[in-house]
Scaffold this active site. Structure first.
Site, mmCIF file in Angstrom:
data_model
loop_
_atom_site.group_PDB
_atom_site.id
_atom_site.type_symbol
_atom_site.label_atom_id
_atom_site.label_comp_id
_atom_site.label_asym_id
_atom_site.label_seq_id
_atom_site.Cartn_x
_atom_site.Cartn_y
_atom_site.Cartn_z
ATOM 1 N N LYS A 275 0.837 -1.190 0.000
ATOM 2 C CA LYS A 275 0.000 0.000 0.000
ATOM 3 C C LYS A 275 0.882 1.253 0.000
ATOM 4 O O LYS A 275 1.993 1.232 0.535
ATOM 5 C CB LYS A 275 -0.871 0.043 1.265
ATOM 6 N N ARG A 349 -10.292 -11.427 1.815
ATOM 7 C CA ARG A 349 -11.196 -12.436 1.250
ATOM 8 C C ARG A 349 -10.582 -13.830 1.294
ATOM 9 O O ARG A 349 -11.308 -14.838 1.288
ATOM 10 C CB ARG A 349 -11.584 -12.039 -0.176
#
Length: 504
Positions: A275, A349
């Site tokens: 990120k 996920r």
């Protein structure tokens, strides 16, 4: 909770307290006393509303004005808080407006105000609960790392003026819910170095056992041996290995079982798909789903609804270490389905897939997962509204209604079938991200749906924005961890118990 709570029936104006909190509505001719404020307003020459008007008060929602009583009451200060427009003829005030007003009032209290009477609308148990809950949540403070005593909020004693039958039980429930939300907030606010996966698992086990829940914790070896490829893959780049925690609450009269699954990424660097720095400084909150599930399970255990509830906390730290998973690696999720990892920053996920498959082994009537899953959720719904997706329209609407009843903002969202083809992989059963950026929140939900068996009722809550308030405090919501979805999960469990009771 350091703040204590009790119910009173005497007039707030006669009490020996440090402050009395009253509510005002916004009327055309200026502030109008809300129910509960009448005697306090009348104690001021010409009425407190007149003084408030001179101070520029309007009664707008969450507007707060402190007024010295000059001997008109035993309390030295009245805190007048706005409730917005008055309810229609014969209607009661909105409970969440009362809760937000109570929170705003408590956030404004001075360090010398310890004993506070709440004279907000409380003509029903629901309103009494709302006033108490909002005040408790508004009085929240995270002081773990504070060394300056001057900025540490002192404990408060809250006296809720409510003479209606059932008020005492309602206020006690508010205390339980507030304690659960505060636990969630505390965990989200904790520095990631102090809450690595093993720490969070240990806290969950301690909380669970303390509240009479059965507890199981799988360590990295057990996860590897059991085939939990999502948790192992995400966690392998960190020096702090992953954990899967299972908590179970049972009730002898239960006819339904609810399963909760929470994403517990204790820090999300993005892994090798790193990120940018500006997107990383609040990633300690990426375990907000697991924290909400833990907080809810504590409240459920204490409230005792006639339902069985099982919870899974999928816990890992996503770091770019030398052994980190690589883009294009293929993981085998618990149960055997394979996933090509195209972006290591779509890690939530992966751990959720493991836990969702495992949760189905408990044969629940409903699975609800909670996750700070996508940045796309903020783009779609902002920072205060979480998304509700489901594989059944009725389930989606029921969960949305439960959130509304619990005082949390949510919005039902679809799971378009056409998005599934974007997750096709040339080498595995499915890819963890689509080839295009559009509809990212929905694509993540479609991905999770792939791990739910036909006929299993399932809902997915994406709380990425609402779980952590990066802006100014508002209502009963502080800066930092908010406790989002905790109250919704409790309400879902209570609704399941109530539905079973009606069917008997």
């Amino acid at each position: 909770m350091s703040t204590s709570l009790s119910v009173i029936t005497e007039s707030p104006g006669s009490l020996d307290v440090d402050a009395v909190v009253v509510g005002y509505h916004a009327a055309d001719d200026g502030p109008q006393p809300a129910s509960g404020a009448e005697t306090v307003d009348a104690a001021f020459p010409g009425g407190l509303a007149k003084t408030l008007s001179l101070l520029g008060a309007t009664g707008a929602a969450e507007e707060v004005h402190s007024v010295p009583t000059q001997g008109a009451l035993n309390a030295p200060v009245v805190v007048a808080v706005g409730l917005g427009a008055p309810p229609g003829a014969g209607a009661a005030p909105d409970p969440d407006a009362v809760a937000r007003a109570a929170g705003a009032a408590l956030r404004s209290r001075g360090t010398a105000q310890h004993r506070i009477a709440l004279a907000l609308p409380a003509e029903t148990p629901e309103l009494a609960e709302a006033a108490a809950l909002g005040a408790l949540l508004g009085d929240y403070a995270f002081n773990r790392y504070r060394t300056d005593e001057d900025v540490r909020s002192p404990a408060a004693e809250l006296l809720v003026a409510a003479g209606v039958p059932g008020a005492r039980e309602a206020v006690e429930r508010a205390g339980t819910i507030a304690g659960a939300v505060s636990l969630t907030r505390d965990l989200v606010n904790t520095a990631p170095a102090d809450l690595v996966p093993e720490d969070l698992a240990n806290i969950a086990a301690e909380v669970g056992r303390g509240d009479g829940l059965s507890v199981q914790v799988l360590d990295e070896q057990e996860l590897s041996d059991g085939g939990y490829g999502g948790l192992i893959g995400v966690g392998q780049g960190s020096a702090n290995p992953p954990r899967l925690v299972r908590l179970e609450y049972t009730h002898p009269e239960a006819r339904r079982t609810i399963a909760f699954v929470g994403k517990g990424i204790t820090f999300d660097s993005g892994g090798l798909s790193l990120k940018p720095a500006g997107s990383m400084d609040w990633m300690k909150s990426d375990m907000g789903g697991a924290a909400a599930v833990l907080g809810a399970m504590r409240a459920i255990a204490q409230l005792g609804p006639a339902v069985n509830a099982v919870a899974y906390l999928a816990i890992a730290e996503n770091m770019p270490g030398g052994s980190a998973q690589r883009p294009s690696d293929v993981l085998t999720i618990y149960g055997g389905k394979t996933v090509e990892v195209l972006n290591t920053d779509a890690e939530g996920r992966l751990v959720m897939a493991d836990a969702l498959v495992r949760a189905q082994e408990d044969s629940p009537d409903l699975i609800v997962d909670v996750a700070t899953l996508t940045g796309a959720q903020l783009v779609a719904l902002g920072t205060r509204v979480f998304a509700v997706m489901a594989n059944d329209d009725g389930v989606r609407e029921d969960v949305h209604a439960a959130a509304t009843a619990a005082g949390e903002q949510s919005w039902p969202m679809p799971l378009p079938a056409e998005l599934r083809q974007g997750l096709d992989s040339t080498v595995a059963d499915i890819a963890n991200v689509p080839g295009e950026r559009w509809g990212g929140m929905l694509s993540a939900g479609v991905f999770l749906k792939e791990f739910i068996d036909e006929g299993v009722h399932w809902a997915h809550l994406d709380i990425a924005g609402p779980s952590f308030n990066q802006g100014r405090p508002f209502g009963y919501t502080p800066k930092g961890g908010t406790g989002a979805a905790t109250r919704t999960l409790v309400r879902i469990a209570e609704n399941a118990a109530n539905t079973s009771a009606r069917e008997n």
